[in-house]
Design an enzyme around this catalytic site. Structure first.
Site, PDB file in Angstrom:
ATOM      1  N   LYS A 179       0.852  -1.185   0.000  1.00 53.94           N
ATOM      2  CA  LYS A 179       0.000   0.000   0.000  1.00 53.94           C
ATOM      3  C   LYS A 179       0.887   1.233   0.000  1.00 53.94           C
ATOM      4  CE  LYS A 179      -1.409   2.957   2.174  1.00 53.94           C
ATOM      5  NZ  LYS A 179      -1.385   4.473   2.039  1.00 53.94           N
ATOM      6  N   GLU A 253       8.668   0.864  11.571  1.00 55.53           N
ATOM      7  CA  GLU A 253       9.800   1.798  11.474  1.00 55.53           C
ATOM      8  C   GLU A 253       9.187   3.191  11.479  1.00 55.53           C
ATOM      9  OE1 GLU A 253      11.950   4.537  10.350  1.00 55.53           O
ATOM     10  OE2 GLU A 253      12.031   3.644   8.348  1.00 55.53           O
ATOM     11  N   CYS A 287      13.167  10.503   8.162  1.00 49.63           N
ATOM     12  CA  CYS A 287      13.066  10.079   9.560  1.00 49.63           C
ATOM     13  C   CYS A 287      14.425   9.975  10.231  1.00 49.63           C
ATOM     14  CB  CYS A 287      12.339   8.741   9.645  1.00 49.63           C
ATOM     15  SG  CYS A 287      13.104   7.407   8.692  1.00 49.63           S
ATOM     16  N   GLU A 387       9.120  15.962  15.848  1.00 47.89           N
ATOM     17  CA  GLU A 387       9.641  15.753  14.496  1.00 47.89           C
ATOM     18  C   GLU A 387       9.006  16.765  13.548  1.00 47.89           C
ATOM     19  OE1 GLU A 387      10.699  11.929  11.724  1.00 47.89           O
ATOM     20  OE2 GLU A 387       8.711  11.957  12.629  1.00 47.89           O
TER      21      GLU A 387
END
Length: 480
Positions: A179, A253, A287, A387
């Site tokens: 996906k 992750e 990331c 973040e």
């Protein structure tokens, strides 16, 4: 104009359940660059049914490992042949600077080769020596495929995220429903074309661009055995809860807010030159970006001045221009998110060294932000804890080495990090103390034969190499 009006379901291009196509916008100027079909739950049902059938009949899982390795190697060769096209597609749809998407292609090769090597050396079946020599009982341990894998990936690095999941899943004999984000419909449509040419058995692979609601439908599907997810920590928590309720295997992750520790003896020119890439790769939409720069008080202003010079001189603009270092954010809402954080940093009392919330002059039609550096940042500030996912760096002072490690670890995340020192051995000692999944010393690139993943809110499980391959297998013990 690139158009994908069908979906890749079970190895074939089929009509979507909803014929309307999604317009895809350029991050550079917001013009329409393509149109693509998007999957809905009915399409997920077809893809999962195809994957289930291919797995249950053994068409792929019972294929000898040598054959699976050969077909995955063929896929990797096809990808290498089209590396430039892939780089340009990702740059077009994501706004990633062309230097970055081109530089990433050899990394995809290294990633695949590490998985292939791991599969060649993997103990698919082994007979254990009996613990009691007098006993006639022997244990045969097999590593078998988990089943149907739902691989769900983010938009920021689509090919790398996709191959880090589908390659080990296929090598282990699983069937996969990949996906992907709507924004990546073009590059992932081309990925599907490459997979079609490999010659996998019917039903083994599907590639579905879809929204978050359809993504949740996929990971909740009763016929999915494992979820492999890369994305935000918030989404990871939701997926973990779904997996827990249904006892699905899961690997996550997730996000990061990584620290780069500059030790007092570091060669500053080399450190700052390295952080230009380690902190600002992919427009900062990464990331693993090391966006917290920890500098010793004895050299603090020197570090701040060096970062100001480097970041302030970066060329921002059209991502297709080879001289551009920072391109636009992928979407307008992501652009506004980053600018909001920059305004927040000013409100929190951080010193704005370079950059700011203003859109770069002449680039108002795109999703651009100005690369920004903040100094005098306390690690408790939101710009140091959350973040941002954009080209925003915060410089935090520390007193001594213990203080540096404490600040580096004072984060909900634990995905990546770095240490810079003229003494490599000492840098390694500091790296060992940091609570994070990967640490680079003096800008060394991440190796694909070692496991990659995070501590704390940065995820569960690992990717790459033997460890990453093993997460797509179940252990079966047969006693004889």
């Amino acid at each position: 104009m690139i158009v994908y009006d069908r979906l890749f379901v079970g190895g074939s291009w089929t009509e979507p359940s909803e014929p309307a196509l999604l317009d895809l916008a350029s991050p550079h100027d917001r013009s329409v660059i393509g149109r693509a079909a998007q999957a809905l739950p009915a399409d997920v049902d077809r893809a999962v049914a195809a994957a289930r059938a291919s797995f249950d009949t053994g068409a792929w899982r019972l294929t000898p490992p040598e054959r699976r390795i050969a077909l995955v190697r063929r896929f990797n060769e096809l990808r290498e042949e089209h590396a430039e096209k892939i780089a340009r597609l990702i740059s077009l749809e994501n706004g990633s600077a062309l230097w970055f998407t081109r530089a990433g292609q050899p990394g995809l090769t290294r990633q695949a080769n590490a998985y292939l090597k791991a599969a060649e050396e993997f103990a698919w079946e082994e007979t254990l020596a009996p613990s009691d020599p007098a006993s006639p009982v022997r244990s045969v341990v097999r590593r078998e495929a988990v089943g149907v894998v739902a691989a769900v990936i983010p938009w920021n690095s689509p090919f790398s995220s996709a191959t880090s999941k589908i390659i080990p899943a296929l090598l282990a004999g699983n069937s996969v429903v990949l996906k992907v984000c709507p924004e990546n419909s073009l590059s992932m449509g081309f990925l599907a074309e490459l997979l079609e040419r490999v010659g996998l058995p019917e039903g083994v692979v599907s590639v579905l661009p879809a929204d978050r609601e359809t993504s949740e439908y996929l990971v909740s599907h009763p016929q999915v055995d494992k979820i492999a997810f890369t994305g935000s920590t918030r989404a990871g928590r939701r997926i973990a809860s779904i997996a827990g309720e249904r006892l699905k295997r899961v690997s996550l992750e997730l996000g990061g807010k990584s620290a780069a520790v500059i030790l007092p003896d570091a060669e500053l020119d080399k450190a700052v030159a390295g952080l230009k890439f380690g902190s600002l790769l992919n427009n900062g939409e990464s990331c693993i970006a090391q966006t917290r720069i920890l500098a010793p008080r004895v050299r603090y202003e020197e570090v701040v001045a060096a970062l100001k010079d480097v970041v302030g001189s970066l060329k921002v603009g059209d991502p297709s221009d080879p001289d551009t270092f920072i391109g636009p954010m992928i979407r307008a809402d992501q652009q506004e998110r980053v600018r909001t954080y920059i305004r927040l940093g000013i409100e929190e009392g951080a010193r704005l060294v370079t950059g700011g919330p203003e859109i770069p002059e002449g680039l108002e039609e795109g999703n651009y932000v100005t690369p920004t550096v903040f100094a005098d940042v306390d690690n408790s500030m939101r710009i140091a804890q959350e973040e941002i996912f954009g080209p925003v760096l915060v410089v935090i002072p520390y007193d001594d080495e213990d203080d540096a490690v404490r600040i580096a670890d004072d984060s909900p995340y634990g995905l990546s990090g770095g240490v810079w020192s003229a003494d490599e051995g000492h840098a390694l000692e500091v790296a060992r103390r940091m609570r994070t999944g990967t640490v680079t010393v003096n800008g060394a690139p991440v190796a694909f034969d070692g496991p990659f993943g995070g501590f704390k809110a940065s995820g569960i499980g690992r990717e790459y190499g033997v460890v990453g391959l093993g997460t797509y297998t179940e252990c079966k013990t047969i006693t004889v």
